[in-house]
Write a protein that holds these residues in place. Structure first.
Motif, PDB file in Angstrom:
ATOM      1  N   UNK A  32     -51.808  67.002  84.195  1.00  0.00           N
ATOM      2  CA  UNK A  32     -50.768  66.050  83.783  1.00  0.00           C
ATOM      3  C   UNK A  32     -50.744  65.880  82.264  1.00  0.00           C
ATOM      4  N   UNK A  33     -49.522  65.803  81.718  1.00  0.00           N
ATOM      5  CA  UNK A  33     -49.303  65.470  80.316  1.00  0.00           C
ATOM      6  C   UNK A  33     -48.092  64.574  80.202  1.00  0.00           C
ATOM      7  N   UNK A  34     -47.938  63.894  79.030  1.00  0.00           N
ATOM      8  CA  UNK A  34     -46.831  62.954  78.897  1.00  0.00           C
ATOM      9  C   UNK A  34     -45.891  63.225  77.740  1.00  0.00           C
ATOM     10  N   UNK A  35     -46.040  64.405  77.094  1.00  0.00           N
ATOM     11  CA  UNK A  35     -45.187  64.722  75.949  1.00  0.00           C
ATOM     12  C   UNK A  35     -45.183  66.223  75.712  1.00  0.00           C
ATOM     13  N   UNK A  36     -44.278  66.675  74.833  1.00  0.00           N
ATOM     14  CA  UNK A  36     -44.228  68.096  74.480  1.00  0.00           C
ATOM     15  C   UNK A  36     -45.540  68.508  73.813  1.00  0.00           C
ATOM     16  N   UNK A  37     -46.067  67.615  72.969  1.00  0.00           N
ATOM     17  CA  UNK A  37     -47.315  67.901  72.267  1.00  0.00           C
ATOM     18  C   UNK A  37     -48.464  68.115  73.255  1.00  0.00           C
ATOM     19  N   UNK A  38     -48.568  67.216  74.246  1.00  0.00           N
ATOM     20  CA  UNK A  38     -49.622  67.360  75.250  1.00  0.00           C
ATOM     21  C   UNK A  38     -49.391  68.606  76.103  1.00  0.00           C
ATOM     22  N   UNK A  39     -48.130  68.900  76.368  1.00  0.00           N
ATOM     23  CA  UNK A  39     -47.778  70.099  77.137  1.00  0.00           C
ATOM     24  C   UNK A  39     -48.265  71.355  76.412  1.00  0.00           C
ATOM     25  N   UNK A  40     -48.001  71.417  75.114  1.00  0.00           N
ATOM     26  CA  UNK A  40     -48.423  72.574  74.309  1.00  0.00           C
ATOM     27  C   UNK A  40     -49.934  72.750  74.373  1.00  0.00           C
ATOM     28  N   UNK A  60     -40.795  61.250  75.028  1.00  0.00           N
ATOM     29  CA  UNK A  60     -40.669  60.612  73.705  1.00  0.00           C
ATOM     30  C   UNK A  60     -40.424  61.616  72.572  1.00  0.00           C
ATOM     31  N   UNK A  61     -40.891  62.859  72.716  1.00  0.00           N
ATOM     32  CA  UNK A  61     -40.692  63.855  71.649  1.00  0.00           C
ATOM     33  C   UNK A  61     -39.840  65.030  72.119  1.00  0.00           C
TER      34      UNK A  61
END
Length: 416
Positions: A32-40, A60-61
Protein backbone atom coordinates in the motif's frame (compact mmCIF):
# COMPACT_ATOMS: atom_id res chain seq x y z
CA UNK A 1 5.02 -17.65 -6.07
CA UNK A 2 2.13 -15.73 -4.55
CA UNK A 3 0.68 -12.87 -6.56
CA UNK A 4 1.18 -9.27 -5.41
CA UNK A 5 -1.19 -6.32 -5.79
CA UNK A 6 -0.10 -2.67 -5.57
CA UNK A 7 -2.68 -0.36 -3.95
CA UNK A 8 -2.14 3.41 -4.26
CA UNK A 9 -4.95 5.14 -2.38
CA UNK A 10 -4.73 8.21 -0.12
CA UNK A 11 -7.61 7.06 2.09
CA UNK A 12 -6.07 4.65 4.59
CA UNK A 13 -9.44 3.16 5.52
CA UNK A 14 -10.27 2.38 1.87
CA UNK A 15 -6.78 1.02 1.18
CA UNK A 16 -6.80 -1.18 4.30
CA UNK A 17 -10.31 -2.48 3.58
CA UNK A 18 -9.41 -3.47 0.00
CA UNK A 19 -6.09 -4.94 1.15
CA UNK A 20 -7.79 -7.11 3.77
CA UNK A 21 -10.38 -8.33 1.26
CA UNK A 22 -7.67 -9.25 -1.27
CA UNK A 23 -5.74 -11.22 1.35
CA UNK A 24 -8.81 -13.02 2.74
CA UNK A 25 -10.62 -13.76 -0.53
CA UNK A 26 -7.71 -14.29 -2.93
CA UNK A 27 -4.71 -14.98 -0.71
CA UNK A 28 -2.52 -12.49 -2.60
CA UNK A 29 0.09 -10.20 -1.07
CA UNK A 30 -0.65 -6.46 -1.06
CA UNK A 31 1.57 -3.38 -0.87
CA UNK A 32 0.00 0.00 0.00
CA UNK A 33 1.01 3.59 -0.78
CA UNK A 34 -0.80 6.92 -0.63
CA UNK A 35 0.89 9.11 -3.25
CA UNK A 36 2.84 9.11 -6.52
CA UNK A 37 6.03 9.55 -4.51
CA UNK A 38 5.31 6.49 -2.37
CA UNK A 39 4.29 4.58 -5.49
CA UNK A 40 7.64 5.34 -7.13
CA UNK A 41 9.49 4.15 -4.04
CA UNK A 42 7.52 0.87 -3.92
CA UNK A 43 7.94 0.18 -7.63
CA UNK A 44 11.69 0.58 -7.33
CA UNK A 45 11.83 -1.46 -4.13
CA UNK A 46 9.95 -4.38 -5.71
CA UNK A 47 11.52 -3.83 -9.16
CA UNK A 48 8.06 -3.36 -10.70
CA UNK A 49 7.06 -6.93 -9.87
CA UNK A 50 3.35 -6.42 -9.28
CA UNK A 51 0.62 -8.46 -10.98
CA UNK A 52 -2.03 -5.72 -10.77
CA UNK A 53 -2.10 -2.07 -9.64
CA UNK A 54 -5.16 -0.40 -8.07
CA UNK A 55 -4.69 3.34 -8.56
CA UNK A 56 -6.69 6.18 -7.02
CA UNK A 57 -6.97 9.19 -9.34
CA UNK A 58 -7.45 11.70 -6.52
CA UNK A 59 -3.99 11.64 -4.97
CA UNK A 60 -2.41 14.71 -3.30
CA UNK A 61 0.44 14.80 -5.87
CA UNK A 62 -1.48 13.56 -8.95
CA UNK A 63 -4.01 16.01 -10.36
CA UNK A 64 -4.23 14.86 -13.97
CA UNK A 65 -3.64 11.12 -13.92
CA UNK A 66 0.16 11.32 -13.55
CA UNK A 67 0.04 8.16 -11.43
CA UNK A 68 -1.23 6.25 -14.50
CA UNK A 69 1.63 7.51 -16.68
CA UNK A 70 4.14 6.45 -14.06
CA UNK A 71 2.82 2.92 -13.46
CA UNK A 72 2.35 2.33 -17.19
CA UNK A 73 6.15 2.43 -17.62
CA UNK A 74 6.32 -0.83 -15.67
CA UNK A 75 3.72 -2.59 -17.89
CA UNK A 76 1.45 -3.51 -14.97
CA UNK A 77 -2.31 -4.05 -15.53
CA UNK A 78 -4.13 -1.08 -13.99
CA UNK A 79 -7.52 -0.83 -12.32
CA UNK A 80 -8.58 2.77 -11.67
CA UNK A 81 -10.18 3.72 -8.34
CA UNK A 82 -12.33 6.83 -8.62
CA UNK A 83 -14.79 8.67 -6.42
CA UNK A 84 -16.90 9.87 -9.35
CA UNK A 85 -19.19 8.12 -11.82
CA UNK A 86 -17.99 10.62 -14.43
CA UNK A 87 -14.78 8.90 -15.47
CA UNK A 88 -13.37 11.01 -18.28
CA UNK A 89 -12.51 9.24 -21.53
CA UNK A 90 -9.07 10.85 -21.44
CA UNK A 91 -8.39 8.94 -18.22
CA UNK A 92 -9.97 5.68 -19.36
CA UNK A 93 -7.98 5.78 -22.61
CA UNK A 94 -4.85 7.26 -21.08
CA UNK A 95 -3.03 3.92 -21.14
CA UNK A 96 -3.43 0.55 -22.82
CA UNK A 97 -2.64 -0.94 -19.42
CA UNK A 98 -5.93 0.35 -17.95
CA UNK A 99 -8.17 -2.69 -17.73
CA UNK A 100 -11.15 -1.35 -15.83
CA UNK A 101 -12.28 1.30 -13.36
CA UNK A 102 -14.14 1.07 -10.06
CA UNK A 103 -16.27 3.82 -8.53
CA UNK A 104 -15.66 3.83 -4.78
CA UNK A 105 -19.15 3.71 -3.30
CA UNK A 106 -19.05 0.97 -0.67
CA UNK A 107 -18.26 -2.68 -0.07
CA UNK A 108 -19.97 -3.88 -3.26
CA UNK A 109 -17.66 -1.77 -5.41
CA UNK A 110 -14.67 -3.17 -3.53
CA UNK A 111 -15.95 -6.68 -4.19
CA UNK A 112 -16.13 -5.81 -7.87
CA UNK A 113 -12.51 -4.62 -7.72
CA UNK A 114 -11.53 -7.96 -6.17
CA UNK A 115 -13.31 -9.84 -8.97
CA UNK A 116 -11.45 -7.78 -11.60
CA UNK A 117 -8.10 -8.49 -9.94
CA UNK A 118 -8.87 -12.21 -9.80
CA UNK A 119 -9.96 -12.17 -13.44
CA UNK A 120 -6.78 -10.41 -14.61
CA UNK A 121 -4.52 -12.88 -12.81
CA UNK A 122 -6.51 -15.97 -13.83
CA UNK A 123 -6.53 -14.78 -17.44
CA UNK A 124 -2.79 -15.44 -17.72
CA UNK A 125 -3.77 -19.04 -18.48
CA UNK A 126 -6.83 -18.34 -20.65
CA UNK A 127 -6.95 -18.34 -24.46
CA UNK A 128 -9.45 -16.59 -26.73
CA UNK A 129 -10.06 -17.11 -30.45
CA UNK A 130 -11.33 -14.03 -32.33
CA UNK A 131 -12.90 -14.69 -35.74
CA UNK A 132 -13.87 -11.91 -38.18
CA UNK A 133 -13.19 -11.09 -41.84
CA UNK A 134 -12.54 -7.40 -40.99
CA UNK A 135 -8.86 -7.02 -40.14
CA UNK A 136 -9.56 -3.60 -38.60
CA UNK A 137 -12.12 -5.13 -36.25
CA UNK A 138 -9.74 -7.99 -35.46
CA UNK A 139 -6.85 -5.67 -34.58
CA UNK A 140 -8.93 -3.25 -32.50
CA UNK A 141 -10.80 -5.97 -30.60
CA UNK A 142 -7.63 -8.00 -30.05
CA UNK A 143 -6.01 -4.95 -28.47
CA UNK A 144 -8.98 -4.49 -26.14
CA UNK A 145 -9.08 -8.15 -25.09
CA UNK A 146 -5.33 -8.27 -24.47
CA UNK A 147 -5.74 -5.55 -21.84
CA UNK A 148 -7.27 -8.27 -19.70
CA UNK A 149 -4.07 -10.32 -20.13
CA UNK A 150 -5.82 -12.95 -22.23
CA UNK A 151 -3.92 -14.76 -24.98
CA UNK A 152 -5.69 -13.95 -28.26
CA UNK A 153 -5.61 -15.88 -31.55
CA UNK A 154 -7.19 -14.37 -34.68
CA UNK A 155 -8.78 -15.89 -37.79
CA UNK A 156 -10.53 -14.29 -40.77
CA UNK A 157 -13.01 -17.12 -41.39
CA UNK A 158 -14.42 -20.31 -39.90
CA UNK A 159 -11.97 -22.64 -41.65
CA UNK A 160 -8.97 -20.76 -40.26
CA UNK A 161 -10.61 -20.79 -36.84
CA UNK A 162 -11.04 -24.59 -36.86
CA UNK A 163 -7.36 -25.08 -37.74
CA UNK A 164 -6.30 -22.82 -34.86
CA UNK A 165 -8.66 -24.65 -32.50
CA UNK A 166 -7.25 -28.01 -33.63
CA UNK A 167 -3.75 -26.91 -32.54
CA UNK A 168 -4.95 -25.10 -29.39
CA UNK A 169 -7.48 -27.38 -27.72
CA UNK A 170 -7.31 -25.33 -24.52
CA UNK A 171 -9.00 -22.27 -26.08
CA UNK A 172 -11.77 -21.30 -23.65
CA UNK A 173 -13.69 -18.66 -25.59
CA UNK A 174 -14.52 -17.95 -29.24
CA UNK A 175 -15.82 -14.58 -30.43
CA UNK A 176 -17.07 -14.97 -33.99
CA UNK A 177 -18.68 -12.82 -36.67
CA UNK A 178 -21.71 -14.04 -38.66
CA UNK A 179 -21.00 -13.42 -42.36
CA UNK A 180 -17.50 -14.49 -43.44
CA UNK A 181 -16.02 -16.12 -46.59
CA UNK A 182 -15.38 -19.89 -46.85
CA UNK A 183 -17.25 -20.68 -43.63
CA UNK A 184 -19.62 -18.36 -41.77
CA UNK A 185 -20.16 -18.08 -38.03
CA UNK A 186 -23.21 -20.35 -37.97
CA UNK A 187 -21.39 -23.23 -39.67
CA UNK A 188 -18.38 -22.67 -37.41
CA UNK A 189 -20.59 -23.04 -34.32
CA UNK A 190 -22.15 -26.25 -35.71
CA UNK A 191 -18.71 -27.81 -36.18
CA UNK A 192 -17.30 -26.59 -32.85
CA UNK A 193 -20.27 -27.98 -30.93
CA UNK A 194 -19.59 -31.46 -32.33
CA UNK A 195 -16.34 -31.42 -30.35
CA UNK A 196 -16.96 -29.08 -27.40
CA UNK A 197 -19.94 -28.70 -25.07
CA UNK A 198 -21.10 -25.35 -23.70
CA UNK A 199 -19.43 -26.06 -20.37
CA UNK A 200 -16.07 -26.73 -22.08
CA UNK A 201 -15.85 -23.82 -24.51
CA UNK A 202 -17.93 -20.64 -24.66
CA UNK A 203 -18.95 -18.89 -27.90
CA UNK A 204 -19.95 -15.23 -28.19
CA UNK A 205 -21.29 -14.05 -31.55
CA UNK A 206 -20.39 -10.47 -32.56
CA UNK A 207 -22.52 -9.29 -35.45
CA UNK A 208 -23.65 -6.07 -37.09
CA UNK A 209 -26.82 -7.72 -38.40
CA UNK A 210 -29.81 -6.09 -36.71
CA UNK A 211 -32.38 -8.77 -37.57
CA UNK A 212 -34.24 -9.63 -34.35
CA UNK A 213 -34.06 -13.36 -35.12
CA UNK A 214 -30.28 -13.45 -35.61
CA UNK A 215 -29.39 -13.72 -31.93
CA UNK A 216 -31.95 -16.45 -31.20
CA UNK A 217 -30.80 -18.44 -34.25
CA UNK A 218 -27.21 -18.49 -33.01
CA UNK A 219 -28.21 -19.32 -29.45
CA UNK A 220 -30.24 -22.30 -30.71
CA UNK A 221 -27.23 -23.61 -32.63
CA UNK A 222 -24.98 -23.50 -29.57
CA UNK A 223 -23.75 -19.94 -28.98
CA UNK A 224 -23.55 -18.89 -25.33
CA UNK A 225 -23.95 -15.15 -25.87
CA UNK A 226 -24.56 -12.47 -28.52
CA UNK A 227 -23.11 -8.96 -28.94
CA UNK A 228 -24.19 -6.43 -31.55
CA UNK A 229 -21.21 -4.63 -33.07
CA UNK A 230 -20.70 -1.14 -31.77
CA UNK A 231 -20.38 -2.49 -28.24
CA UNK A 232 -18.35 -0.53 -25.68
CA UNK A 233 -15.14 -1.86 -24.18
CA UNK A 234 -16.92 -2.22 -20.83
CA UNK A 235 -19.69 -4.32 -22.38
CA UNK A 236 -17.12 -6.52 -24.10
CA UNK A 237 -15.20 -7.05 -20.85
CA UNK A 238 -18.34 -7.82 -18.87
CA UNK A 239 -19.49 -10.45 -21.40
CA UNK A 240 -16.04 -12.05 -21.67
CA UNK A 241 -15.66 -12.16 -17.89
CA UNK A 242 -19.12 -13.62 -17.36
CA UNK A 243 -18.53 -16.39 -19.89
CA UNK A 244 -15.07 -17.35 -18.65
CA UNK A 245 -16.19 -17.25 -15.01
CA UNK A 246 -19.08 -19.59 -15.86
CA UNK A 247 -16.62 -22.03 -17.47
CA UNK A 248 -14.44 -21.86 -14.36
CA UNK A 249 -17.50 -22.60 -12.21
CA UNK A 250 -18.22 -25.69 -14.35
CA UNK A 251 -14.57 -26.77 -13.97
CA UNK A 252 -14.77 -26.30 -10.21
CA UNK A 253 -17.90 -28.44 -10.00
CA UNK A 254 -16.25 -31.14 -12.14
CA UNK A 255 -13.16 -31.05 -9.96
CA UNK A 256 -15.22 -31.51 -6.83
CA UNK A 257 -16.77 -34.62 -8.35
CA UNK A 258 -13.60 -36.00 -9.93
CA UNK A 259 -10.87 -35.04 -7.46
CA UNK A 260 -9.91 -36.61 -4.16
CA UNK A 261 -10.60 -34.03 -1.44
CA UNK A 262 -7.30 -34.59 0.40
CA UNK A 263 -4.70 -35.11 -2.33
CA UNK A 264 -6.43 -33.06 -5.08
CA UNK A 265 -5.48 -35.86 -7.49
CA UNK A 266 -8.13 -37.59 -9.58
CA UNK A 267 -10.19 -40.00 -7.48
CA UNK A 268 -10.85 -43.72 -7.93
CA UNK A 269 -14.23 -43.16 -9.59
CA UNK A 270 -12.74 -40.84 -12.21
CA UNK A 271 -9.80 -43.21 -12.82
CA UNK A 272 -12.13 -46.09 -13.69
CA UNK A 273 -14.53 -43.90 -15.66
CA UNK A 274 -12.00 -41.94 -17.75
CA UNK A 275 -9.13 -44.46 -17.62
CA UNK A 276 -11.05 -47.01 -19.66
CA UNK A 277 -11.91 -44.29 -22.20
CA UNK A 278 -8.19 -43.44 -22.54
CA UNK A 279 -7.32 -47.12 -22.98
CA UNK A 280 -9.88 -47.58 -25.76
CA UNK A 281 -8.68 -44.43 -27.54
CA UNK A 282 -5.06 -45.55 -27.27
CA UNK A 283 -5.84 -49.01 -28.67
CA UNK A 284 -7.71 -47.38 -31.55
CA UNK A 285 -4.63 -45.21 -32.28
CA UNK A 286 -2.30 -48.22 -31.90
CA UNK A 287 -0.65 -46.63 -28.83
CA UNK A 288 0.71 -48.52 -25.84
CA UNK A 289 -0.84 -48.07 -22.39
CA UNK A 290 0.94 -49.02 -19.17
CA UNK A 291 0.05 -48.66 -15.51
CA UNK A 292 2.05 -48.22 -12.30
CA UNK A 293 0.90 -48.51 -8.68
CA UNK A 294 2.72 -46.60 -5.92
CA UNK A 295 2.34 -47.34 -2.23
CA UNK A 296 3.81 -45.48 0.77
CA UNK A 297 5.88 -47.95 2.80
CA UNK A 298 4.82 -48.51 6.44
CA UNK A 299 2.21 -45.75 6.27
CA UNK A 300 0.42 -47.15 9.34
CA UNK A 301 3.65 -46.60 11.29
CA UNK A 302 3.65 -42.92 10.21
CA UNK A 303 0.10 -42.50 11.52
CA UNK A 304 0.89 -44.36 14.76
CA UNK A 305 4.11 -42.42 15.39
CA UNK A 306 3.13 -38.89 14.36
CA UNK A 307 -0.69 -38.91 14.30
CA UNK A 308 -3.27 -38.91 11.52
CA UNK A 309 -2.91 -35.17 10.87
CA UNK A 310 0.73 -35.71 9.88
CA UNK A 311 -0.37 -38.74 7.87
CA UNK A 312 -2.75 -36.54 5.90
CA UNK A 313 0.05 -34.06 5.18
CA UNK A 314 2.25 -36.94 3.98
CA UNK A 315 -0.49 -37.89 1.51
CA UNK A 316 -0.54 -34.29 0.24
CA UNK A 317 3.27 -34.18 -0.06
CA UNK A 318 3.30 -37.41 -2.05
CA UNK A 319 0.55 -36.09 -4.30
CA UNK A 320 2.47 -32.86 -5.01
CA UNK A 321 5.60 -34.81 -5.92
CA UNK A 322 3.65 -37.15 -8.21
CA UNK A 323 2.08 -34.18 -10.01
CA UNK A 324 5.51 -32.58 -10.48
CA UNK A 325 7.04 -35.77 -11.87
CA UNK A 326 4.18 -36.83 -14.10
CA UNK A 327 2.84 -33.84 -16.00
CA UNK A 328 3.20 -34.97 -19.62
CA UNK A 329 -0.36 -36.13 -20.06
CA UNK A 330 -0.33 -39.09 -17.67
CA UNK A 331 -3.43 -39.78 -15.61
CA UNK A 332 -2.41 -39.60 -11.93
CA UNK A 333 -4.97 -40.72 -9.34
CA UNK A 334 -5.28 -41.68 -5.69
CA UNK A 335 -6.77 -45.16 -5.47
CA UNK A 336 -7.41 -44.82 -1.76
CA UNK A 337 -5.49 -44.83 1.49
CA UNK A 338 -1.76 -44.60 0.74
CA UNK A 339 -1.99 -46.08 -2.77
CA UNK A 340 -1.66 -44.11 -6.01
CA UNK A 341 -1.97 -44.98 -9.68
CA UNK A 342 -0.34 -43.61 -12.85
CA UNK A 343 -1.67 -44.42 -16.32
CA UNK A 344 0.93 -43.89 -19.06
CA UNK A 345 -0.24 -43.31 -22.65
CA UNK A 346 2.09 -43.79 -25.63
CA UNK A 347 5.36 -43.79 -23.68
CA UNK A 348 8.24 -46.26 -24.06
CA UNK A 349 9.08 -48.75 -21.33
CA UNK A 350 12.64 -47.55 -20.66
CA UNK A 351 11.49 -43.96 -20.12
CA UNK A 352 8.83 -45.12 -17.64
CA UNK A 353 11.33 -47.29 -15.71
CA UNK A 354 13.84 -44.44 -15.49
CA UNK A 355 11.21 -41.96 -14.30
CA UNK A 356 9.83 -44.35 -11.67
CA UNK A 357 13.32 -45.05 -10.39
CA UNK A 358 14.02 -41.30 -10.09
CA UNK A 359 10.76 -40.97 -8.17
CA UNK A 360 11.68 -43.81 -5.79
CA UNK A 361 15.11 -42.26 -5.13
CA UNK A 362 13.57 -38.86 -4.37
CA UNK A 363 11.44 -40.31 -1.59
CA UNK A 364 14.36 -42.39 -0.28
CA UNK A 365 16.59 -39.31 0.01
CA UNK A 366 14.03 -36.71 1.07
CA UNK A 367 13.37 -35.65 4.66
CA UNK A 368 10.05 -33.84 5.06
CA UNK A 369 9.81 -31.04 7.62
CA UNK A 370 6.19 -31.38 8.76
CA UNK A 371 4.85 -29.46 11.74
CA UNK A 372 8.40 -29.15 13.20
CA UNK A 373 8.87 -32.92 12.85
CA UNK A 374 11.40 -34.62 10.56
CA UNK A 375 9.56 -37.31 8.62
CA UNK A 376 11.11 -39.64 6.07
CA UNK A 377 9.66 -42.64 4.29
CA UNK A 378 10.04 -44.70 1.12
CA UNK A 379 7.66 -45.96 -1.55
CA UNK A 380 7.24 -49.27 -3.34
CA UNK A 381 6.22 -49.35 -6.99
CA UNK A 382 4.78 -52.06 -9.24
CA UNK A 383 4.54 -51.44 -12.98
CA UNK A 384 3.08 -53.85 -15.53
CA UNK A 385 4.08 -53.64 -19.17
CA UNK A 386 1.60 -56.33 -20.11
CA UNK A 387 -0.74 -54.90 -22.73
CA UNK A 388 -4.28 -55.40 -21.44
CA UNK A 389 -7.48 -53.88 -22.77
CA UNK A 390 -9.12 -53.43 -19.38
CA UNK A 391 -8.19 -51.17 -16.47
CA UNK A 392 -9.11 -53.78 -13.86
CA UNK A 393 -6.66 -56.29 -15.35
CA UNK A 394 -3.91 -53.65 -15.59
CA UNK A 395 -4.36 -52.75 -11.92
CA UNK A 396 -4.40 -56.46 -10.95
CA UNK A 397 -1.11 -57.11 -12.78
CA UNK A 398 0.60 -54.03 -11.32
CA UNK A 399 -0.72 -54.86 -7.85
CA UNK A 400 0.95 -58.29 -7.99
CA UNK A 401 4.27 -56.58 -8.83
CA UNK A 402 3.73 -54.03 -6.05
CA UNK A 403 3.14 -56.89 -3.59
CA UNK A 404 6.41 -58.45 -4.79
CA UNK A 405 8.24 -55.16 -4.15
CA UNK A 406 6.89 -55.16 -0.58
CA UNK A 407 7.86 -58.82 -0.11
CA UNK A 408 11.43 -58.13 -1.23
CA UNK A 409 12.00 -55.46 1.38
CA UNK A 410 10.10 -52.38 0.11
CA UNK A 411 11.66 -49.25 -1.45
CA UNK A 412 11.80 -50.99 -4.84
CA UNK A 413 10.48 -50.65 -8.38
CA UNK A 414 9.36 -54.02 -9.74
CA UNK A 415 8.25 -54.20 -13.36
CA UNK A 416 7.46 -56.88 -15.86
Amino acid sequence: MSKRVLIIEDSKSVANTISLMIKEELGYHTTIGGSVKECAKLLLEFKGRFDVALLDLGLPDSNDGEIVDFVTKFNIPIVILTGSTLVEDKIKNKSKNIVDYVVKDGIYSFKYAISVIKRIINNEKAKVLLVDDSRTFLENTKELIERYRLTVFTATNGKEALNILKNNKDVKLILTDYYMPYMDGLELIRKVRKEYTKDELSIIVTSGVKDKNTASKFLKYGANDFLYKGFTSEELFVRINANIELLELFDELKNRANRDFLSKLFNRRYLFEYGNVLIKEAIHKNQKVFLALIDIDKFKSINDTYGHDIGDIVIKEVSDILQNHFNRGELVARLGGEEFCILFIDEDEKSIIDRLEILREEFQNKIFDIDKKKVNFTVSIGCSFKEDKDLDLMIKNSDELLYKAKEEGRNKVIYK
